[in-house]
Design a protein around this motif. Structure first.
Motif, PDB file in Angstrom:
ATOM      1  N   ALA A 223       0.831  -1.201   0.000  1.00 17.34           N
ATOM      2  CA  ALA A 223       0.000   0.000   0.000  1.00 17.34           C
ATOM      3  C   ALA A 223       0.864   1.249   0.000  1.00 17.34           C
ATOM      4  O   ALA A 223       1.914   1.309   0.631  1.00 17.34           O
ATOM      5  CB  ALA A 223      -0.917   0.011   1.215  1.00 17.34           C
ATOM      6  N   ASP A 224       0.398   2.246  -0.708  1.00 17.82           N
ATOM      7  CA  ASP A 224       1.076   3.531  -0.789  1.00 17.82           C
ATOM      8  C   ASP A 224       0.742   4.354   0.458  1.00 17.82           C
ATOM      9  O   ASP A 224      -0.432   4.539   0.777  1.00 17.82           O
ATOM     10  CB  ASP A 224       0.586   4.260  -2.040  1.00 17.82           C
ATOM     11  CG  ASP A 224       1.313   5.569  -2.301  1.00 17.82           C
ATOM     12  OD1 ASP A 224       1.901   6.121  -1.346  1.00 17.82           O
ATOM     13  OD2 ASP A 224       1.278   6.030  -3.450  1.00 17.82           O
ATOM     14  N   ASP A 227      -1.979   6.862   0.333  1.00 20.04           N
ATOM     15  CA  ASP A 227      -3.304   6.331   0.014  1.00 20.04           C
ATOM     16  C   ASP A 227      -3.591   6.290  -1.477  1.00 20.04           C
ATOM     17  O   ASP A 227      -4.752   6.300  -1.902  1.00 20.04           O
ATOM     18  CB  ASP A 227      -4.409   7.106   0.742  1.00 20.04           C
ATOM     19  CG  ASP A 227      -4.430   6.797   2.222  1.00 20.04           C
ATOM     20  OD1 ASP A 227      -4.036   5.673   2.571  1.00 20.04           O
ATOM     21  OD2 ASP A 227      -4.796   7.664   3.007  1.00 20.04           O
ATOM     22  N   GLY A 228      -2.538   6.234  -2.261  1.00 18.92           N
ATOM     23  CA  GLY A 228      -2.712   6.000  -3.679  1.00 18.92           C
ATOM     24  C   GLY A 228      -2.873   4.513  -3.932  1.00 18.92           C
ATOM     25  O   GLY A 228      -2.975   3.719  -3.007  1.00 18.92           O
ATOM     26  N   PRO A 230      -1.905   0.657  -4.684  1.00 17.29           N
ATOM     27  CA  PRO A 230      -0.745  -0.118  -4.234  1.00 17.29           C
ATOM     28  C   PRO A 230       0.397  -0.035  -5.235  1.00 17.29           C
ATOM     29  O   PRO A 230       0.175   0.042  -6.449  1.00 17.29           O
ATOM     30  CB  PRO A 230      -1.294  -1.544  -4.127  1.00 17.29           C
ATOM     31  CG  PRO A 230      -2.760  -1.364  -3.924  1.00 17.29           C
ATOM     32  CD  PRO A 230      -3.125  -0.149  -4.729  1.00 17.29           C
ATOM     33  N   ARG A 231       1.604  -0.035  -4.708  1.00 15.50           N
ATOM     34  CA  ARG A 231       2.780   0.035  -5.567  1.00 15.50           C
ATOM     35  C   ARG A 231       3.563  -1.260  -5.482  1.00 15.50           C
ATOM     36  O   ARG A 231       3.531  -1.956  -4.475  1.00 15.50           O
ATOM     37  CB  ARG A 231       3.672   1.199  -5.147  1.00 15.50           C
ATOM     38  CG  ARG A 231       2.985   2.545  -5.212  1.00 15.50           C
ATOM     39  CD  ARG A 231       4.007   3.657  -5.190  1.00 15.50           C
ATOM     40  NE  ARG A 231       3.387   4.955  -5.070  1.00 15.50           N
ATOM     41  CZ  ARG A 231       4.050   6.091  -5.220  1.00 15.50           C
ATOM     42  NH1 ARG A 231       5.340   6.078  -5.498  1.00 15.50           N
ATOM     43  NH2 ARG A 231       3.438   7.255  -5.083  1.00 15.50           N
ATOM     44  N   CYS A 315       0.499   2.292   9.700  1.00 18.20           N
ATOM     45  CA  CYS A 315      -0.634   3.164   9.409  1.00 18.20           C
ATOM     46  C   CYS A 315      -1.433   3.337  10.699  1.00 18.20           C
ATOM     47  O   CYS A 315      -1.836   2.343  11.318  1.00 18.20           O
ATOM     48  CB  CYS A 315      -1.513   2.571   8.317  1.00 18.20           C
ATOM     49  SG  CYS A 315      -2.977   3.578   7.943  1.00 18.20           S
ATOM     50  N   TRP A 324       0.419   7.746   7.892  1.00 16.31           N
ATOM     51  CA  TRP A 324       1.446   6.740   7.603  1.00 16.31           C
ATOM     52  C   TRP A 324       2.804   7.199   8.119  1.00 16.31           C
ATOM     53  O   TRP A 324       3.101   8.388   8.142  1.00 16.31           O
ATOM     54  CB  TRP A 324       1.542   6.502   6.100  1.00 16.31           C
ATOM     55  CG  TRP A 324       0.291   5.958   5.488  1.00 16.31           C
ATOM     56  CD1 TRP A 324      -0.836   6.642   5.161  1.00 16.31           C
ATOM     57  CD2 TRP A 324       0.041   4.604   5.124  1.00 16.31           C
ATOM     58  NE1 TRP A 324      -1.771   5.816   4.599  1.00 16.31           N
ATOM     59  CE2 TRP A 324      -1.261   4.555   4.562  1.00 16.31           C
ATOM     60  CE3 TRP A 324       0.789   3.428   5.202  1.00 16.31           C
ATOM     61  CZ2 TRP A 324      -1.830   3.371   4.098  1.00 16.31           C
ATOM     62  CZ3 TRP A 324       0.224   2.255   4.733  1.00 16.31           C
ATOM     63  CH2 TRP A 324      -1.069   2.236   4.192  1.00 16.31           C
ATOM     64  N   ARG A 331      12.374   3.285   4.312  1.00 16.77           N
ATOM     65  CA  ARG A 331      12.492   4.292   3.251  1.00 16.77           C
ATOM     66  C   ARG A 331      13.709   4.037   2.375  1.00 16.77           C
ATOM     67  O   ARG A 331      13.688   4.316   1.168  1.00 16.77           O
ATOM     68  CB  ARG A 331      12.567   5.694   3.860  1.00 16.77           C
ATOM     69  CG  ARG A 331      11.280   6.152   4.516  1.00 16.77           C
ATOM     70  CD  ARG A 331      11.309   7.652   4.805  1.00 16.77           C
ATOM     71  NE  ARG A 331      12.420   8.025   5.675  1.00 16.77           N
ATOM     72  CZ  ARG A 331      12.354   8.033   6.987  1.00 16.77           C
ATOM     73  NH1 ARG A 331      11.232   7.681   7.615  1.00 16.77           N
ATOM     74  NH2 ARG A 331      13.403   8.398   7.715  1.00 16.77           N
ATOM     75  N   VAL A 334      12.372   1.296   0.136  1.00 18.50           N
ATOM     76  CA  VAL A 334      11.179   1.672  -0.624  1.00 18.50           C
ATOM     77  C   VAL A 334      11.157   3.187  -0.712  1.00 18.50           C
ATOM     78  O   VAL A 334      10.602   3.855   0.160  1.00 18.50           O
ATOM     79  CB  VAL A 334       9.904   1.139   0.059  1.00 18.50           C
ATOM     80  CG1 VAL A 334       8.686   1.367  -0.826  1.00 18.50           C
ATOM     81  CG2 VAL A 334      10.051  -0.344   0.395  1.00 18.50           C
ATOM     82  N   TRP A 336       9.513   5.531  -2.107  1.00 21.10           N
ATOM     83  CA  TRP A 336       8.296   6.338  -2.062  1.00 21.10           C
ATOM     84  C   TRP A 336       7.634   6.330  -0.688  1.00 21.10           C
ATOM     85  O   TRP A 336       6.652   7.041  -0.470  1.00 21.10           O
ATOM     86  CB  TRP A 336       7.294   5.862  -3.106  1.00 21.10           C
ATOM     87  CG  TRP A 336       7.067   4.367  -3.143  1.00 21.10           C
ATOM     88  CD1 TRP A 336       7.633   3.494  -4.017  1.00 21.10           C
ATOM     89  CD2 TRP A 336       6.237   3.585  -2.290  1.00 21.10           C
ATOM     90  NE1 TRP A 336       7.198   2.214  -3.766  1.00 21.10           N
ATOM     91  CE2 TRP A 336       6.345   2.243  -2.702  1.00 21.10           C
ATOM     92  CE3 TRP A 336       5.422   3.885  -1.214  1.00 21.10           C
ATOM     93  CZ2 TRP A 336       5.654   1.212  -2.083  1.00 21.10           C
ATOM     94  CZ3 TRP A 336       4.735   2.843  -0.577  1.00 21.10           C
ATOM     95  CH2 TRP A 336       4.859   1.532  -1.012  1.00 21.10           C
ATOM     96  N   ALA A 337       8.117   5.533   0.243  1.00 15.90           N
ATOM     97  CA  ALA A 337       7.459   5.423   1.563  1.00 15.90           C
ATOM     98  C   ALA A 337       7.656   6.682   2.383  1.00 15.90           C
ATOM     99  O   ALA A 337       8.655   7.382   2.244  1.00 15.90           O
ATOM    100  CB  ALA A 337       8.011   4.216   2.303  1.00 15.90           C
TER     101      ALA A 337
END
Length: 337
Positions: A223-224, A227-228, A230-231, A315, A324, A331, A334, A336-337
């Motif tokens: 999950a992004d 809240d976008g 899922p990546r 979350c 989040w 990070r 990942v 974008w986290a």
């Protein structure tokens, strides 16, 4: 999860091995799946030699059956259930797999100040989260009686003899770590059979090694934090596990009770942490650590994760919506986290 719900909270990590088959996948990328521990399992493997899959399935099912036979609190004939019924003051030699999981659980129990406790069984049963139970709020006397039986220090593990003392009334429950071990156990089984490129999943906990045909990494959906949608996260020779109460909770007298119990208080956690995802080299460790952070909560849990250099994504439910947070180690893996 710490509480013994048969259903599994697959919140942020979606394995979906069978569902993720693509028409472009080569024939050497094969999938097996089934049921275990009240949930599902799946394996994707690169089978370049097109070895028969029936023996592979049998080996996988045997590995999973070993975990159930030794560590299930749902099976009255399991090693764990027999230990829980044993007479006070008796010492029991445990199977290697059982001892490994129990020893790891006790180690993280010590490191976390009891946030993970393998002797939580009486509390799980008191709240109706155990085998054949119905979730409910026990009265104060029942909670005190169950809490008095909880305490990992009472076990007195002996690594030399691979044994544990049953001091009387100890009720083991390894649901916060055993599923992750099952993933590792199946992974080792496949490696022993000569499969180097595999993705193993049990109830949403995963471990990968090697790569897909052509060298592309195994990818799982995470999950992004914004809240976008899922990546995709590349999982290379590592594991990922999730824990939380996003789906597993019950309502009583206008209060929401999570299925995750805090062994230190004897009650379900009351903070707003909805889910935790942990990356680790071993799925057993990722599973246990996701449980620890879930019990500790969004602030103490993240401090614990940073202190131990863990890759964790959490979350938290708040009045202004989901919030989040990711550790520095997460990070780094990942971006974008």
């Amino acid at each position: 999860m710490q509480a013994a719900s048969r259903a599994t909270a697959v919140s942020f990590v979606q394995a979906a091995a069978a569902a993720s088959l693509r028409s472009a996948d080569p024939a050497t990328l094969q999938t097996l799946s089934g049921q275990t521990m009240g949930t599902t399992w799946s394996v994707r493997l690169v089978n370049a030699a097109f070895a028969p899959l029936a023996p592979v399935r049998s080996a996988i099912e045997a590995a999973l059956a070993t975990v159930v036979a030794q560590m299930s609190h749902w099976e009255p004939g399991s090693d764990l259930s027999r230990f829980n019924r044993a007479a006070p003051g008796t010492r029991h030699r445990l199977a290697p797999e059982f001892f490994t999981v129990l020893q790891a659980a006790c180690a993280w129990a010590q490191a976390s100040g009891g946030a993970l406790d393998p002797t939580i069984g009486p509390l799980v049963d008191a709240w109706g989260f155990g085998a054949h139970g119905t979730p409910h709020v026990p009265d104060a006397a029942q909670r005190r009686a169950a809490a008095a039986l909880v305490g990992f220090g009472r076990l007195e593990l002996d690594a030399a003899t691979r044994s544990a003392l049953q001091p009387g009334g100890v009720g083991l429950n390894l649901s916060g770590i055993a599923k992750g071990f099952a993933v590792d156990h199946v992974h080792r089984c496949l490696q022993a059979l000569g499969f180097a490129d595999v993705l193993v999943e049990v109830g949403g906990e995963l471990r990968a090694s090697g790569a897909r045909p052509g060298g592309a990494p195994w990818r799982v959906a995470v999950a992004d934090p914004a809240d976008g949608p899922p990546r995709a996260l590349a999982l290379a020779d590592s594991a990922i596990a999730t824990s939380g109460d996003r789906w597993h909770a019950f309502e009583h007298a206008d209060r929401r009770y999570a299925h995750t119990l805090d062994p230190r208080t004897g009650e379900p956690v009351r903070h707003g942490l909805a889910s935790v995802t942990v990356l680790h080299a071993d799925c057993m460790q990722a599973d246990a650590l996701a449980t620890v952070i879930t019990v500790l909560g969004p602030h103490e849990g993240m401090a614990f994760a940073e202190r131990h250099g863990l890759a964790a994504l959490v979350c938290e439910r708040t009045a202004r919506g989901p919030v989040w947070a990711a550790t520095a180690a997460f990070r780094a893996q990942v971006p974008w986290a």
